[in-house]
Design an enzyme around this catalytic site. Sequence first.
Site, PDB file in Angstrom:
ATOM      1  NE  ARG A   1      -1.618 -37.758 -14.164  1.00  0.00           N
ATOM      2  CZ  ARG A   1      -1.704 -36.419 -13.724  1.00  0.00           C
ATOM      3  NH1 ARG A   1      -1.119 -36.193 -12.718  1.00  0.00           N
ATOM      4  NH2 ARG A   1      -2.394 -35.542 -14.597  1.00  0.00           N
TER       5      ARG A   1
HETATM    6  C1  LIG Z   1     -12.923 -41.091 -18.270  1.00  0.00           C
HETATM    7  C2  LIG Z   1     -11.450 -40.960 -17.687  1.00  0.00           C
HETATM    8  C3  LIG Z   1     -11.045 -39.760 -17.402  1.00  0.00           C
HETATM    9  C4  LIG Z   1      -9.511 -39.921 -16.683  1.00  0.00           C
HETATM   10  N1  LIG Z   1      -9.322 -38.777 -16.474  1.00  0.00           N
HETATM   11  C5  LIG Z   1      -8.098 -38.366 -15.691  1.00  0.00           C
HETATM   12  C6  LIG Z   1      -7.216 -37.456 -15.495  1.00  0.00           C
HETATM   13  O1  LIG Z   1      -7.837 -36.392 -15.976  1.00  0.00           O
HETATM   14  N2  LIG Z   1      -5.967 -37.306 -14.628  1.00  0.00           N
HETATM   15  C7  LIG Z   1      -5.801 -38.453 -14.200  1.00  0.00           C
HETATM   16  O2  LIG Z   1      -4.543 -38.315 -13.431  1.00  0.00           O
HETATM   17  N3  LIG Z   1      -6.407 -39.760 -14.401  1.00  0.00           N
HETATM   18  C8  LIG Z   1      -7.569 -39.799 -14.867  1.00  0.00           C
HETATM   19  N4  LIG Z   1      -7.923 -41.015 -15.194  1.00  0.00           N
HETATM   20  C9  LIG Z   1      -7.536 -42.092 -14.812  1.00  0.00           C
HETATM   21  C10 LIG Z   1      -8.024 -42.559 -13.297  1.00  0.00           C
HETATM   22  O3  LIG Z   1      -9.446 -42.306 -13.300  1.00  0.00           O
HETATM   23  C11 LIG Z   1      -7.276 -42.038 -12.138  1.00  0.00           C
HETATM   24  O4  LIG Z   1      -5.909 -42.473 -11.937  1.00  0.00           O
HETATM   25  C12 LIG Z   1      -8.067 -42.244 -10.628  1.00  0.00           C
HETATM   26  O5  LIG Z   1      -7.370 -41.696 -10.035  1.00  0.00           O
HETATM   27  C13 LIG Z   1      -7.642 -43.852 -10.466  1.00  0.00           C
HETATM   28  O6  LIG Z   1      -8.384 -43.970  -8.997  1.00  0.00           O
HETATM   29  P1  LIG Z   1      -9.112 -45.452  -8.833  1.00  0.00           P
HETATM   30  O7  LIG Z   1      -9.824 -45.200  -7.519  1.00  0.00           O
HETATM   31  O8  LIG Z   1     -10.249 -45.800  -9.816  1.00  0.00           O
HETATM   32  O9  LIG Z   1      -8.047 -46.356  -8.951  1.00  0.00           O
HETATM   33  P2  LIG Z   1      -7.879 -47.872  -9.483  1.00  0.00           P
HETATM   34  O10 LIG Z   1      -7.913 -47.706 -10.905  1.00  0.00           O
HETATM   35  O11 LIG Z   1      -8.806 -48.691  -8.745  1.00  0.00           O
HETATM   36  O12 LIG Z   1      -6.390 -48.286  -8.874  1.00  0.00           O
HETATM   37  C14 LIG Z   1      -5.379 -47.725  -9.489  1.00  0.00           C
HETATM   38  C15 LIG Z   1      -3.978 -47.912  -8.426  1.00  0.00           C
HETATM   39  O13 LIG Z   1      -4.041 -47.062  -7.374  1.00  0.00           O
HETATM   40  C16 LIG Z   1      -4.047 -48.203  -6.112  1.00  0.00           C
HETATM   41  N5  LIG Z   1      -5.106 -47.907  -5.124  1.00  0.00           N
HETATM   42  C17 LIG Z   1      -6.565 -47.737  -5.435  1.00  0.00           C
HETATM   43  N6  LIG Z   1      -6.850 -47.594  -3.907  1.00  0.00           N
HETATM   44  C18 LIG Z   1      -5.974 -47.539  -3.264  1.00  0.00           C
HETATM   45  C19 LIG Z   1      -5.902 -47.261  -1.759  1.00  0.00           C
HETATM   46  N7  LIG Z   1      -6.813 -47.149  -0.988  1.00  0.00           N
HETATM   47  N8  LIG Z   1      -4.758 -47.669  -1.271  1.00  0.00           N
HETATM   48  C20 LIG Z   1      -3.615 -47.967  -2.097  1.00  0.00           C
HETATM   49  N9  LIG Z   1      -3.475 -48.086  -3.435  1.00  0.00           N
HETATM   50  C21 LIG Z   1      -4.663 -47.929  -3.913  1.00  0.00           C
HETATM   51  C22 LIG Z   1      -4.524 -49.510  -6.965  1.00  0.00           C
HETATM   52  O14 LIG Z   1      -3.893 -50.687  -6.057  1.00  0.00           O
HETATM   53  C23 LIG Z   1      -3.838 -49.379  -8.314  1.00  0.00           C
HETATM   54  O15 LIG Z   1      -2.367 -49.623  -8.194  1.00  0.00           O
HETATM   55  C24 LIG Z   1      -9.171 -41.068 -16.006  1.00  0.00           C
HETATM   56  C25 LIG Z   1      -9.994 -42.190 -16.342  1.00  0.00           C
HETATM   57  C26 LIG Z   1     -10.979 -42.274 -17.114  1.00  0.00           C
HETATM   58  C27 LIG Z   1     -11.715 -43.753 -17.316  1.00  0.00           C
END
Ligand SMILES: Cc1cc2nc3c(=O)[nH]c(=O)nc-3n(C[C@H](O)[C@H](O)[C@H](O)COP(=O)(O)OP(=O)(O)OC[C@H]3O[C@@H](n4cnc5c(N)ncnc54)[C@H](O)[C@@H]3O)c2cc1C
Length: 292
Positions: free
Chosen positions: A170
């Site tokens: 992470r």
């Molecule tokens: C049901 C569920 C299951 C999940 N399972 C997992 C799992 O198995 N493993 C895991 O690791 N995580 C998991 N997660 C957590 C999450 O989905 C991940 O961390 C995901 O990769 C976050 O991506 P996002 O685009 O939604 O980021 P956001 O939630 O929109 O942002 C998270 C961070 O990333 C930054 N960010 C987003 N896009 C960019 C970009 N283009 N450039 C720079 N910074 C950026 C944001 O500024 C913020 O700091 C889960 C979440 C849920 C709700």
Amino acid sequence: MGITAGLEHIIRENEPLAPYTRLRLGGPVEYFVEPTHVDELTEVIRRARQEDLAIRLLGGGTNLLVRDEGVAGVVVNLAAPAFCGLEVIENGLLAGGGVQLAHWIAAAVREGFSGPEQLAGIPGTVGGALHGNSGTHAGDIGQWCCGATVITRNGEVLERSSDDLSFAYRQSSLNELVILDATFQFESEPAETLTKRMQKLWIHRQTSQPSSLEASAYVFRDPIGVSATSLIEQSGLKGTKVGGAEISERDPNFIVATPEATSADFVQLMDLMKAQVHERTGVELELNVEIW
Ligand SMILES: Cc1cc2nc3c(=O)[nH]c(=O)nc-3n(C[C@H](O)[C@H](O)[C@H](O)COP(=O)(O)OP(=O)(O)OC[C@H]3O[C@@H](n4cnc5c(N)ncnc54)[C@H](O)[C@@H]3O)c2cc1C
């Protein structure tokens, strides 16, 4: 000059952020920006810096909790087609930061590129996943990344090559303000094998974590050698509620927000989980979800 002059078509003031997040909680942001190309994005970054405004990047909003009072400054959403390109290259993919992770996984499987199928069911975007090196015990996205285009907080566009990229659990060295796009290289495997593996993992996820219709968040990181889920379970917390925020029955490392929930309920429940797990097991849990 302010931040909006001449950019009114891409900036909305006082925009509620809840609809852009998986949890559907929290207040508005001062300036919500949806650039249509890179030049608009760099101009917004330059102006935010000039005006001394905080600036944040929104991906799929699946790892974010927005506070009830909202967010000061600027939030940028990379939803325009300019940031969501997905291209097959030799032995790999070139993906925009705004591409849905599910589309990236599907493209890899279709092309017979092995690895990404193990991430099936992780919601969000490629940029968000690279920012936090998202993954499962079978693999993290960073292991296939061999280069990226980023924008710094000064608005400078930079190429990051594989030599200066490092990823850990992470954690990612891709910590600039914007991950614009990234290249990935993979080993090959028959698409049918990958499809079957992906389907199996997908089904497992559907039964072991909150459904995609539920407003939920994956709350804590796994400490070394143990899962946060088992520590929360051992601490007898399954099913605990604070206001409208509730620990998931399926996997207690998820909190589900009911329609009555507030961000304050969510924060209170996370604090309670952390305190109880520490008291009962001696382990200090670290937040995975980011609070804005
Ligand atoms: C049901 C569920 C299951 C999940 N399972 C997992 C799992 O198995 N493993 C895991 O690791 N995580 C998991 N997660 C957590 C999450 O989905 C991940 O961390 C995901 O990769 C976050 O991506 P996002 O685009 O939604 O980021 P956001 O939630 O929109 O942002 C998270 C961070 O990333 C930054 N960010 C987003 N896009 C960019 C970009 N283009 N450039 C720079 N910074 C950026 C944001 O500024 C913020 O700091 C889960 C979440 C849920 C709700």
